[in-house]
Design a protein around this motif. Sequence first.
Motif, PDB file in Angstrom:
ATOM      1  N   SER A 152      17.108   1.938-105.419  1.00 48.74           N
ATOM      2  CA  SER A 152      16.233   3.564-105.632  1.00 48.74           C
ATOM      3  C   SER A 152      15.913   4.037-106.728  1.00 48.74           C
ATOM      4  CB  SER A 152      17.757   3.623-104.882  1.00 48.74           C
ATOM      5  OG  SER A 152      17.820   3.857-103.703  1.00 48.74           O
ATOM      6  N   ASN A 156      12.547   5.956-107.976  1.00 51.24           N
ATOM      7  CA  ASN A 156      12.466   6.540-108.722  1.00 51.24           C
ATOM      8  C   ASN A 156      12.215   6.666-109.831  1.00 51.24           C
ATOM      9  OD1 ASN A 156      13.335   8.016-106.333  1.00 51.24           O
ATOM     10  ND2 ASN A 156      15.608   7.876-107.313  1.00 51.24           N
ATOM     11  N   HIS A 159       8.421   6.963-108.781  1.00 45.40           N
ATOM     12  CA  HIS A 159       7.188   8.278-109.062  1.00 45.40           C
ATOM     13  C   HIS A 159       7.611   9.038-110.480  1.00 45.40           C
ATOM     14  CE1 HIS A 159       9.367   7.335-104.373  1.00 45.40           C
ATOM     15  NE2 HIS A 159       7.952   7.031-104.909  1.00 45.40           N
ATOM     16  N   GLU A 160       8.841   8.948-110.935  1.00 44.02           N
ATOM     17  CA  GLU A 160       8.830   9.277-112.196  1.00 44.02           C
ATOM     18  C   GLU A 160       7.644   8.845-113.331  1.00 44.02           C
ATOM     19  OE1 GLU A 160      11.772  10.681-116.126  1.00 44.02           O
ATOM     20  OE2 GLU A 160      11.922   9.241-114.673  1.00 44.02           O
TER      21      GLU A 160
END
Length: 250
Positions: A152, A156, A159-160
């Motif tokens: 996860s 994330n 995505h950042e």
Amino acid sequence: MAFRDTWKRMNWLVVAGVATTGYGVFVGYTLGWSRTWTFLSGDTDLNAVGDFTAGMFAPVALIWLVAAVFTQRQELNETRVQFAENQKVVDKQLKTIDSQNKLLVLQHQQAFENAKQAYKLNLFDKRFEIYQKFINFDNEHNHKDYDLGSFSEMVNLSHEASFVFDRSITEWFLDIARQIDDYLTFKEQNPYEDGPDGHGNILRLNNERNVELQQAYARQKSRIRELFRPEERIERFWSYMNVTDQPLVT
């Protein structure tokens, strides 16, 4: 110069009035007031009276015509001077406006340059922050195994990164996340064999299968760790540390 200024300021209507009065006095004194009155009020022929009147008032008409011409000329000169002064004021205003426009252009250019510099600094800081998170992620897993939290966290981070890097970095992070997911799936589908230790406890068996599984886990984890090698991450990140004004290619 003083005579010219006096000439320009002279009131020609007053001059005409004075000249007319002087002319009337001159005519009356020369011809005599009683004689003139007797000529005009007597039984004199009207043609003679008309000729006399025309001859006497012709100079008066000429005086007032000249006065009117000079007065109009004064007004035209004053209008011309006023127009020239207004033109000077307009020219000054135009120069002021031009200077203000140039100043506004300079201020706009400076503001644009400042905004570009701020954009570069902010973008560099954000990219360096993600780079540090990537290194910290690797350092953290030097001492522990990958788990769902690791998967996860990498998703994330991808995505950042998509907001400040182009697609290549985002896909690289997602590829690492997929390999972590494959590693976790492999471990789930191929668990260690456990058995009793003779004292009622369940322990991992020390057998050939478990040794092979441990080696397989290590190989998969090693393939993931290869993606975090310093030379690998420097090669991928280095070009992004030189921030440009070009928009990101997504």
